[in-house]
Design an enzyme around this catalytic site. Structure first.
Site, mmCIF file in Angstrom:
data_model
loop_
_atom_site.group_PDB
_atom_site.id
_atom_site.type_symbol
_atom_site.label_atom_id
_atom_site.label_comp_id
_atom_site.label_asym_id
_atom_site.label_seq_id
_atom_site.Cartn_x
_atom_site.Cartn_y
_atom_site.Cartn_z
ATOM 1 N N ARG A 33 38.490 28.548 26.883
ATOM 2 C CA ARG A 33 39.533 29.776 27.096
ATOM 3 C C ARG A 33 41.072 29.152 27.333
ATOM 4 O O ARG A 33 41.782 29.929 27.021
ATOM 5 C CB ARG A 33 39.171 30.302 28.639
ATOM 6 N N ASP A 135 42.662 45.141 40.201
ATOM 7 C CA ASP A 135 41.995 44.161 39.843
ATOM 8 C C ASP A 135 42.966 42.848 40.126
ATOM 9 O O ASP A 135 44.244 43.166 40.368
ATOM 10 C CB ASP A 135 41.886 44.127 38.413
#
Length: 266
Positions: A33, A135
């Site tokens: 990632r 979030d």
């Protein structure tokens, strides 16, 4: 390949900022990632990248790092059986008071929140309702607020809702779609941390807490659950992800279906 030392250093930063601690078997995933971020920041190693994100100069990259580590797969009407349950339940037992408030507690780029919103608008278009999405990622919250999605993802939206609440993009937005003004105006998104929520002053009739708890240890899972459940109204519904379940029976919740609970005490 990312070294054990660099993985541990980056994992420690992630835990300090979000409360999430990744298992050792996630080391290769972290390396994958972040590989593009090494190129973008011109860091020659993950260790150098770690020192960059904790420096004052790397404050913007720190936000990108958190986004990379916390952004998870999402799509409209994911785990469709839960949305089918919600629709059926609200039809059979419509709320006695309004406005109806729902919370998508890990809303990512907004697909879950807008899926809930379509159901509420379908059932209660002549009443007041609102969906709140939170979030920890600033980037995904910005995307949720923009409400612009790849046209390929509209296939997940039920035909009835696709026709009523989805708008195909044209010109510069060709290949994308958005949601109607009525849906969008009744959804609010904010950056927040479930370990210490600070942006919501409401209690909720519906809370989706899906695919979140699996990223935390047992102590933090309990803290998040307590923070969420105390914001759930009596007789309100709590949805967990299909890969999640409550470790211990709670006196304040009754299981209606696997991973779907009703609050039975104040």
């Amino acid at each position: 390949m990312i070294s054990v030392q660099a993985f541990n250093q980056l994992n420690r930063v992630l835990e300090q900022k979000t409360g999430i601690s990744l298992a050792k078997n996630k080391r290769d995933i972290v390396g994958s990632r972040l590989s593009s971020r090494l190129r973008a920041t011109q860091c020659e190693s993950y260790n150098e990248y770690y020192h960059f994100i904790i420096s004052e100069k790397g404050s913007n990259e720190l936000s990108t790092f958190i986004d990379k580590m916390t952004t998870h797969e999402t799509y409209f009407f994911r785990e469709a059986s839960q949305f089918e349950f919600l629709l059926s339940y609200l039809k059979d037992k419509p709320p006695k008071r309004f406005p109806i408030r729902a919370w998508s507690a890990a809303s990512s780029t907004g697909e879950e929140a807008y899926s809930i919103a379509m159901i509420l608008e379908d059932l209660f278009y002549n009443h007041s309702w609102h969906v709140y999405g939170t979030d920890i990622s600033e980037t995904t919250i910005a995307m949720a607020q923009e409400a612009l999605f790849a046209i390929s993802t509209v296939s997940k939206v039920p035909k009835k809702y696709k026709k009523s609440y989805c708008l195909k993009g044209y010109g510069v937005h060709d290949g994308s779609f958005s949601v109607t003004k009525q849906i969008k105006s009744n959804c609010t998104f904010s950056v927040d941390n479930l370990l210490a929520p600070s942006t919501l002053d409401y209690s909720f009739d519906i809370i989706f807490l899906r695919n979140v708890l699996i990223y935390f240890d047992e102590t933090k899972q309990l803290k998040i659950l307590n923070n969420v459940i105390k914001r759930l109204n009596h007789a309100g519904l709590l949805f967990l992800g299909h890969s999640e379940s409550l470790r211990y029976k709670r006196d304040d919740l009754k299981m209606l279906q696997p991973c779907i609970y009703k609050k039975i005490s104040p």
